[in-house]
Design a protein around this motif. Structure first.
Motif, PDB file in Angstrom:
ATOM      1  N   TYR A  34       0.862  -1.224   0.225  1.00  0.00           N
ATOM      2  CA  TYR A  34       0.048   0.152   0.170  1.00  0.00           C
ATOM      3  C   TYR A  34       0.884   1.190   0.210  1.00  0.00           C
ATOM      4  CZ  TYR A  34      -3.079   3.738   1.571  1.00  0.00           C
ATOM      5  OH  TYR A  34      -3.847   4.774   1.480  1.00  0.00           O
ATOM      6  N   VAL A  35       1.895   1.213   0.820  1.00  0.00           N
ATOM      7  CA  VAL A  35       2.829   2.505   0.846  1.00  0.00           C
ATOM      8  C   VAL A  35       3.481   2.790  -0.437  1.00  0.00           C
ATOM      9  CG1 VAL A  35       4.891   3.538   1.903  1.00  0.00           C
ATOM     10  CG2 VAL A  35       2.935   2.305   3.258  1.00  0.00           C
ATOM     11  N   LEU A  36       3.851   1.587  -1.116  1.00  0.00           N
ATOM     12  CA  LEU A  36       4.896   1.667  -2.275  1.00  0.00           C
ATOM     13  C   LEU A  36       3.579   2.000  -3.457  1.00  0.00           C
ATOM     14  CD1 LEU A  36       6.760  -1.669  -2.364  1.00  0.00           C
ATOM     15  CD2 LEU A  36       7.634   0.680  -2.157  1.00  0.00           C
ATOM     16  N   ASN A  37       2.377   1.663  -3.353  1.00  0.00           N
ATOM     17  CA  ASN A  37       1.451   2.064  -4.381  1.00  0.00           C
ATOM     18  C   ASN A  37       1.080   3.459  -4.274  1.00  0.00           C
ATOM     19  OD1 ASN A  37       1.356  -0.519  -5.728  1.00  0.00           O
ATOM     20  ND2 ASN A  37      -0.289  -1.241  -4.612  1.00  0.00           N
ATOM     21  N   HIS A  38       1.089   3.747  -2.773  1.00  0.00           N
ATOM     22  CA  HIS A  38       0.613   5.201  -2.750  1.00  0.00           C
ATOM     23  C   HIS A  38       1.646   6.163  -3.155  1.00  0.00           C
ATOM     24  CE1 HIS A  38      -0.961   8.777  -0.557  1.00  0.00           C
ATOM     25  NE2 HIS A  38       0.145   8.990   0.101  1.00  0.00           N
ATOM     26  N   SER A  39       2.930   5.825  -2.874  1.00  0.00           N
ATOM     27  CA  SER A  39       4.043   6.835  -3.262  1.00  0.00           C
ATOM     28  C   SER A  39       4.091   6.860  -4.591  1.00  0.00           C
ATOM     29  CB  SER A  39       5.337   6.493  -2.568  1.00  0.00           C
ATOM     30  OG  SER A  39       5.682   4.869  -3.229  1.00  0.00           O
ATOM     31  N   THR A  40       3.517   5.933  -5.275  1.00  0.00           N
ATOM     32  CA  THR A  40       3.982   5.966  -6.971  1.00  0.00           C
ATOM     33  C   THR A  40       2.680   6.326  -7.772  1.00  0.00           C
ATOM     34  OG1 THR A  40       3.331   3.734  -7.091  1.00  0.00           O
ATOM     35  CG2 THR A  40       5.702   4.158  -6.823  1.00  0.00           C
ATOM     36  N   ALA A  41       1.423   6.554  -6.886  1.00  0.00           N
ATOM     37  CA  ALA A  41       0.000   7.068  -7.432  1.00  0.00           C
ATOM     38  C   ALA A  41       0.167   8.203  -7.984  1.00  0.00           C
ATOM     39  CB  ALA A  41      -0.937   6.557  -6.412  1.00  0.00           C
ATOM     40  N   THR A  42      -0.408   8.370  -9.181  1.00  0.00           N
ATOM     41  CA  THR A  42      -0.513   9.679  -9.684  1.00  0.00           C
ATOM     42  C   THR A  42      -1.885  10.479  -9.273  1.00  0.00           C
ATOM     43  OG1 THR A  42      -1.646   8.744 -11.516  1.00  0.00           O
ATOM     44  CG2 THR A  42       0.751   9.416 -11.796  1.00  0.00           C
ATOM     45  N   GLU A  43      -2.870   9.644  -8.985  1.00  0.00           N
ATOM     46  CA  GLU A  43      -4.204  10.414  -8.438  1.00  0.00           C
ATOM     47  C   GLU A  43      -4.159  10.691  -6.796  1.00  0.00           C
ATOM     48  OE1 GLU A  43      -4.519   5.833  -8.147  1.00  0.00           O
ATOM     49  OE2 GLU A  43      -4.013   7.438  -9.740  1.00  0.00           O
ATOM     50  N   GLY A  44      -3.184  10.347  -6.251  1.00  0.00           N
ATOM     51  CA  GLY A  44      -3.296  10.796  -4.629  1.00  0.00           C
ATOM     52  C   GLY A  44      -3.356   9.837  -3.815  1.00  0.00           C
ATOM     53  N   LEU A 104      -4.316 -13.527   3.661  1.00  0.00           N
ATOM     54  CA  LEU A 104      -4.268 -13.866   2.316  1.00  0.00           C
ATOM     55  C   LEU A 104      -4.935 -12.441   1.527  1.00  0.00           C
ATOM     56  CD1 LEU A 104      -3.025 -15.824   0.179  1.00  0.00           C
ATOM     57  CD2 LEU A 104      -5.388 -16.812   0.024  1.00  0.00           C
ATOM     58  N   LEU A 105      -6.111 -12.260   2.086  1.00  0.00           N
ATOM     59  CA  LEU A 105      -6.874 -11.386   1.428  1.00  0.00           C
ATOM     60  C   LEU A 105      -6.386  -9.783   1.744  1.00  0.00           C
ATOM     61  CD1 LEU A 105     -10.516 -12.726   1.993  1.00  0.00           C
ATOM     62  CD2 LEU A 105      -9.582 -12.750   0.046  1.00  0.00           C
ATOM     63  N   ASP A 106      -5.740  -9.602   2.894  1.00  0.00           N
ATOM     64  CA  ASP A 106      -5.148  -8.465   2.930  1.00  0.00           C
ATOM     65  C   ASP A 106      -4.173  -8.244   2.132  1.00  0.00           C
ATOM     66  OD1 ASP A 106      -6.671  -7.671   5.282  1.00  0.00           O
ATOM     67  OD2 ASP A 106      -5.406  -8.268   6.599  1.00  0.00           O
ATOM     68  N   TYR A 107      -3.443  -9.482   1.835  1.00  0.00           N
ATOM     69  CA  TYR A 107      -2.316  -9.352   0.761  1.00  0.00           C
ATOM     70  C   TYR A 107      -2.633  -9.091  -0.582  1.00  0.00           C
ATOM     71  CZ  TYR A 107       2.110 -10.250  -1.783  1.00  0.00           C
ATOM     72  OH  TYR A 107       3.116 -10.092  -2.536  1.00  0.00           O
ATOM     73  N   ILE A 108      -3.803  -9.696  -0.916  1.00  0.00           N
ATOM     74  CA  ILE A 108      -4.302  -9.510  -2.341  1.00  0.00           C
ATOM     75  C   ILE A 108      -5.144  -8.350  -2.749  1.00  0.00           C
ATOM     76  CG2 ILE A 108      -4.014 -12.014  -2.830  1.00  0.00           C
ATOM     77  CD1 ILE A 108      -6.973 -12.293  -2.829  1.00  0.00           C
ATOM     78  N   THR A 109      -5.610  -7.665  -1.835  1.00  0.00           N
ATOM     79  CA  THR A 109      -6.296  -6.234  -1.940  1.00  0.00           C
ATOM     80  C   THR A 109      -5.318  -5.230  -1.320  1.00  0.00           C
ATOM     81  OG1 THR A 109      -7.352  -6.445   0.380  1.00  0.00           O
ATOM     82  CG2 THR A 109      -8.558  -7.510  -1.462  1.00  0.00           C
ATOM     83  N   ASP A 110      -5.744  -4.054  -2.099  1.00  0.00           N
ATOM     84  CA  ASP A 110      -4.973  -2.809  -1.795  1.00  0.00           C
ATOM     85  C   ASP A 110      -5.786  -1.883  -1.355  1.00  0.00           C
ATOM     86  OD1 ASP A 110      -2.800  -1.210  -1.791  1.00  0.00           O
ATOM     87  OD2 ASP A 110      -2.888  -0.599  -4.017  1.00  0.00           O
ATOM     88  N   LEU A 111      -6.121  -1.896  -0.125  1.00  0.00           N
ATOM     89  CA  LEU A 111      -7.112  -0.940   0.388  1.00  0.00           C
ATOM     90  C   LEU A 111      -6.281  -0.215   1.625  1.00  0.00           C
ATOM     91  CD1 LEU A 111     -10.382  -2.904   0.994  1.00  0.00           C
ATOM     92  CD2 LEU A 111      -9.853  -1.203  -0.619  1.00  0.00           C
ATOM     93  N   ASP A 113      -5.378   1.542   5.090  1.00  0.00           N
ATOM     94  CA  ASP A 113      -5.750   1.306   6.666  1.00  0.00           C
ATOM     95  C   ASP A 113      -7.077   2.077   7.183  1.00  0.00           C
ATOM     96  OD1 ASP A 113      -5.088   2.320   9.705  1.00  0.00           O
ATOM     97  OD2 ASP A 113      -4.477   0.350   8.978  1.00  0.00           O
ATOM     98  N   SER A 114      -7.721   1.404   7.861  1.00  0.00           N
ATOM     99  CA  SER A 114      -9.087   1.947   8.296  1.00  0.00           C
ATOM    100  C   SER A 114      -8.801   3.324   8.971  1.00  0.00           C
ATOM    101  CB  SER A 114      -9.906   1.078   9.323  1.00  0.00           C
ATOM    102  OG  SER A 114      -9.265   0.746  10.252  1.00  0.00           O
ATOM    103  N   GLY A 115      -7.608   3.442   9.478  1.00  0.00           N
ATOM    104  CA  GLY A 115      -7.301   4.765  10.447  1.00  0.00           C
ATOM    105  C   GLY A 115      -7.008   5.997   9.428  1.00  0.00           C
ATOM    106  N   GLY A 116      -6.884   5.636   8.171  1.00  0.00           N
ATOM    107  CA  GLY A 116      -6.579   6.821   7.192  1.00  0.00           C
ATOM    108  C   GLY A 116      -5.074   6.691   7.016  1.00  0.00           C
ATOM    109  N   TRP A 117      -4.700   7.789   5.964  1.00  0.00           N
ATOM    110  CA  TRP A 117      -3.280   7.677   5.325  1.00  0.00           C
ATOM    111  C   TRP A 117      -2.460   8.284   6.486  1.00  0.00           C
ATOM    112  CZ3 TRP A 117       0.210   5.700   2.678  1.00  0.00           C
ATOM    113  CH2 TRP A 117       1.352   6.247   2.605  1.00  0.00           C
ATOM    114  N   HIS A 118      -2.891   9.014   7.364  1.00  0.00           N
ATOM    115  CA  HIS A 118      -2.257   9.783   8.300  1.00  0.00           C
ATOM    116  C   HIS A 118      -1.709   8.739   9.279  1.00  0.00           C
ATOM    117  CE1 HIS A 118      -6.391  10.082  10.023  1.00  0.00           C
ATOM    118  NE2 HIS A 118      -5.753  10.176  11.192  1.00  0.00           N
ATOM    119  N   THR A 119      -2.632   7.741   9.736  1.00  0.00           N
ATOM    120  CA  THR A 119      -2.357   6.705  10.502  1.00  0.00           C
ATOM    121  C   THR A 119      -1.264   5.847   9.983  1.00  0.00           C
ATOM    122  OG1 THR A 119      -4.503   6.799  11.537  1.00  0.00           O
ATOM    123  CG2 THR A 119      -3.159   4.987  12.037  1.00  0.00           C
TER     124      THR A 119
END
Length: 122
Positions: A34-44, A104-111, A113-119
Motif C-alpha cells: 500500500y505504501v509503495l502504491n501510494h508513493s507511486t500513485a498519480t491520483e493521490g 491472504l485477502l489483506d495481501y491481495i487487496t490494496d485498501l 488502513d481504516s485509520g486513514g493515510w495519516h495513521t
C-alpha cells in the motif's frame, strides 16, 4: 494419561498460532504494498469507499483489544474447565482458517488502513 489426548488439545492451538503469524506477515506485506502504491500513485491517496459511506468513528485500540481479550479469555477458561475437546478443536481450527484467509485477502487487496493515510504514515 494418554499423550495423544494432550496432542488433541495442543494441535489446534499450534495451528491457530501459525495462522496468526501468517496473517501478521501478510498484513505487513500488504502495508508495504500500500505504501509503495501510494508513493507511486498519480491520483493521490487511495480511497476506501466503505469508510466514506459509513463515516469515521474514533475507537481507542485499547477498547478493541480489551473486548477481544475478554471474549477469548472467557472461552479459553470455560472450555478448559468443562473439558469440551470438540468445541475447543472447532473454535481454534475456525480461528486458524479465519486468520489465514484474512492474511491472504489483506495481501491481495490494496485498501488503505481504516485509520486513514495519516495513521499509516506513522
Amino acid at each position: 494419561e494418554n499423550p495423544l489426548r494432550a496432542v488433541k488439545w495442543v494441535a489446534p492451538l499450534v495451528w491457530c498460532f501459525a495462522a496468526f503469524c501468517f496473517q501478521s506477515v501478510m498484513l505487513h506485506e500488504a502495508t508495504l504494498l500500500y505504501v509503495l502504491n501510494h508513493s507511486t500513485a498519480t491520483e493521490g491517496v487511495l480511497v476506501d469507499v466503505g469508510h466514506d459511506i459509513l463515516g469515521n468513528k474514533v475507537v481507542p485500540m485499547k477498547v478493541l483489544d480489551l473486548i477481544s481479550f475478554s471474549a477469548m479469555s472467557c472461552f479459553f477458561f470455560g472450555c478448559a474447565l468443562i473439558r469440551d475437546l470438540r468445541l475447543w478443536v472447532k473454535v481454534f481450527l475456525c480461528c486458524g482458517f479465519l486468520f489465514f484467509w484474512k492474511g491472504l485477502l489483506d495481501y491481495i487487496t490494496d485498501l488503505p488502513d481504516s485509520g486513514g493515510w495519516h495513521t499509516c504514515e506513522k
